[in-house]
Design an enzyme around this catalytic site. Structure first.
Site, short mmCIF file in Angstrom:
data_model
loop_
_atom_site.label_atom_id
_atom_site.label_comp_id
_atom_site.label_asym_id
_atom_site.label_seq_id
_atom_site.Cartn_x
_atom_site.Cartn_y
_atom_site.Cartn_z
N SER A 17 20.23 -0.57 6.33
CA SER A 17 19.95 -1.28 8.10
C SER A 17 21.22 -1.33 8.86
O SER A 17 20.52 -1.33 9.68
CB SER A 17 18.53 -2.03 7.63
OG SER A 17 17.71 -1.80 6.21
N LYS A 66 7.78 -7.32 0.62
CA LYS A 66 7.30 -6.50 1.87
C LYS A 66 5.62 -7.07 1.81
O LYS A 66 4.96 -7.04 2.30
CB LYS A 66 7.29 -4.76 1.47
CG LYS A 66 8.17 -4.36 2.27
CD LYS A 66 8.29 -2.77 1.22
CE LYS A 66 9.48 -2.09 1.77
NZ LYS A 66 10.16 -0.77 1.82
N ASN A 87 6.87 -3.93 5.83
CA ASN A 87 8.17 -3.41 6.00
C ASN A 87 8.79 -3.94 7.40
O ASN A 87 10.82 -4.10 7.50
CB ASN A 87 8.78 -2.63 5.60
CG ASN A 87 9.10 -1.41 7.03
OD1 ASN A 87 8.03 -1.11 7.79
ND2 ASN A 87 9.84 0.06 6.63
N ASP A 102 7.23 2.69 6.58
CA ASP A 102 7.68 3.97 5.77
C ASP A 102 6.61 5.20 5.51
O ASP A 102 7.48 6.09 4.81
CB ASP A 102 7.84 3.38 4.01
CG ASP A 102 8.98 1.45 3.91
OD1 ASP A 102 9.75 1.97 4.78
OD2 ASP A 102 8.12 0.57 3.35
N GLY A 127 4.32 8.93 -9.45
CA GLY A 127 4.90 7.51 -9.35
C GLY A 127 3.76 6.84 -9.02
O GLY A 127 3.16 7.17 -7.42
N GLY A 129 4.42 3.17 -7.65
CA GLY A 129 4.60 2.16 -6.55
C GLY A 129 4.63 1.92 -5.38
O GLY A 129 3.43 2.55 -4.28
N LYS A 156 -2.40 3.46 -12.69
CA LYS A 156 -2.00 2.87 -11.57
C LYS A 156 -2.38 3.27 -10.47
O LYS A 156 -2.40 3.20 -9.12
CB LYS A 156 -0.44 2.19 -11.79
CG LYS A 156 0.14 0.92 -12.80
CD LYS A 156 0.95 0.44 -11.83
CE LYS A 156 1.75 -0.90 -13.28
NZ LYS A 156 3.20 -0.81 -12.93
N TYR A 221 18.99 8.15 -2.42
CA TYR A 221 19.03 8.21 -1.52
C TYR A 221 20.87 8.01 -1.83
O TYR A 221 21.38 8.08 -1.58
CB TYR A 221 18.71 7.40 -0.06
CG TYR A 221 18.87 6.71 0.38
CD1 TYR A 221 20.16 5.73 0.52
CD2 TYR A 221 17.51 5.40 -0.09
CE1 TYR A 221 19.81 4.06 0.46
CE2 TYR A 221 17.28 4.24 0.27
CZ TYR A 221 18.45 3.68 0.55
OH TYR A 221 18.01 2.49 0.66
N GLY A 242 16.28 11.48 0.52
CA GLY A 242 16.04 9.89 1.08
C GLY A 242 16.26 9.79 1.93
O GLY A 242 16.08 8.93 2.89
#
Ligand code: ATR
Length: 280
Positions: A17, A66, A87, A102, A127, A129, A156, A221, A242
């Site tokens: 970043s 986050k 974020n 995101d 996933g 998450g 989940k 990524y 990514g």
């Protein structure tokens, strides 16, 4: 006076970043600087208050803060609040306002590849998450017809589906169930850390049964071409790494802070160059 922007997280030394934001600030000749701040465990509240006190204009939030940052903000925008993760923080008129770029960043990177309208498209997310959550909520908001989620822990995935205010057609699946039934998906999105450096040979599921016209995306990524994307290429699927999501979430954060939309393609090029990939 030079404006200050930044990133808080732990660790932050690997973050791209600072490079992408400082390049954009320079290109736009803005008198501003972006700095990565390592915030140790237990110091989040003090760090947020300190950044506010010194007049930071805005900052990004990364792992592991986050979700934890939310109680320390003055306001959280609706999407970020629904996702339960922030974020990007804007400091405006003495108030800290939280956003989540995101999911929108992901959709911006995927959109140019999509041949079907969202309302006709079927997506599988691997996933359940934080990253999966941002992507699911964002794709549900743009009206994606069906979004299934498969996860090592299917409960989940069920919880994620239940908690999203927008209601696309959705099923929670085990990894094995999804693997056996891949042919029905237009888009297959890998959001777990499987395949990330140094564990670069691992894949979450086999793509053997995927349709050759599917778009296969891996938000990892590092490396840019994961084993999962290599499998997808061998199948003849269109692939997306990514780097785009990373660049577009940054571009949107930059816009929230400065009111200026930066050159997101240049940000993506910078990410790819830093990761040692080629731009073609
Ligand atoms: P992030 O915020 O980056 O999305 P996270 O919230 O820790 O990270 O979520 C990690 C995701 O990767 C989860 O879906 C996790 O599966 P579980 O919910 O079953 O824990 C998945 N994941 C991580 N390592 C995995 C592995 N070795 N095999 C299968 N799934 C894995």
């Amino acid at each position: 006076m030079t404006d200050l922007y930044g990133l808080i997280g732990f660790p932050v030394s690997h973050s791209m970043s600072p490079a992408i934001h400082n390049e954009a600030l320079q290109d736009l000749q803005l008198d501003a600087h972006y700095h990565a701040f390592k915030v140790e465990e237990g110091q989040l509240e003090a760090a947020v208050n300190g950044l506010k006190a010194i007049g930071i204009k805005g900052f990004n939030v990364t792992v592991p803060y986050k979700e934890a940052i939310i109680p320390y903000l003055d306001e959280v925008e609706e999407t970020a609040s629904a996702i339960g993760a922030v974020n990007t923080v804007v400091h405006s008129e003495g108030r800290l306002i939280g956003y989540n770029t995101d999911g929108k960043g992901f959709y911006s990177s995927l959109k140019p590849l999509m041949t079907k309208k969202p309302e006709e498209a079927k997506m599988l997310i691997i996933g359940a998450g934080g990253a999966a959550r941002a992507i699911y909520f964002s794709m549900a908001t743009v009206g994606c017809l069906a979004i299934d989620i498969c996860n090592r822990t299917p409960s989940k995935a069920e919880k994620l589906i239940e908690e999203c205010p927008a209601k696309p057609i959705s099923k929670a699946l085990s990894l094995a169930q999804a693997e056996a039934d891949l042919a029905g998906y237009d888009m297959i999105i890998q959001t777990t850390s499987i395949g990330m450096h140094p564990d670069t040979d691992s894949v979450p599921i086999s793509l053997e049964k995927a349709g050759t016209d599917a778009i296969v995306c891996d938000i990892v990524y590092n490396p840019l071409k994961t084993a999962f994307l290599q499998q997808a290429e061998q199948k003849g699927c269109r692939t997306l790494n990514g780097a785009g999501m990373l660049a577009y979430q940054a571009a949107l954060a930059f816009e929230y802070w400065t009111g200026i939309h930066p050159d997101a393609e240049k940000m993506k090029t910078t990410v790819i160059k830093k990761l040692g990939g080629s731009i073609c």
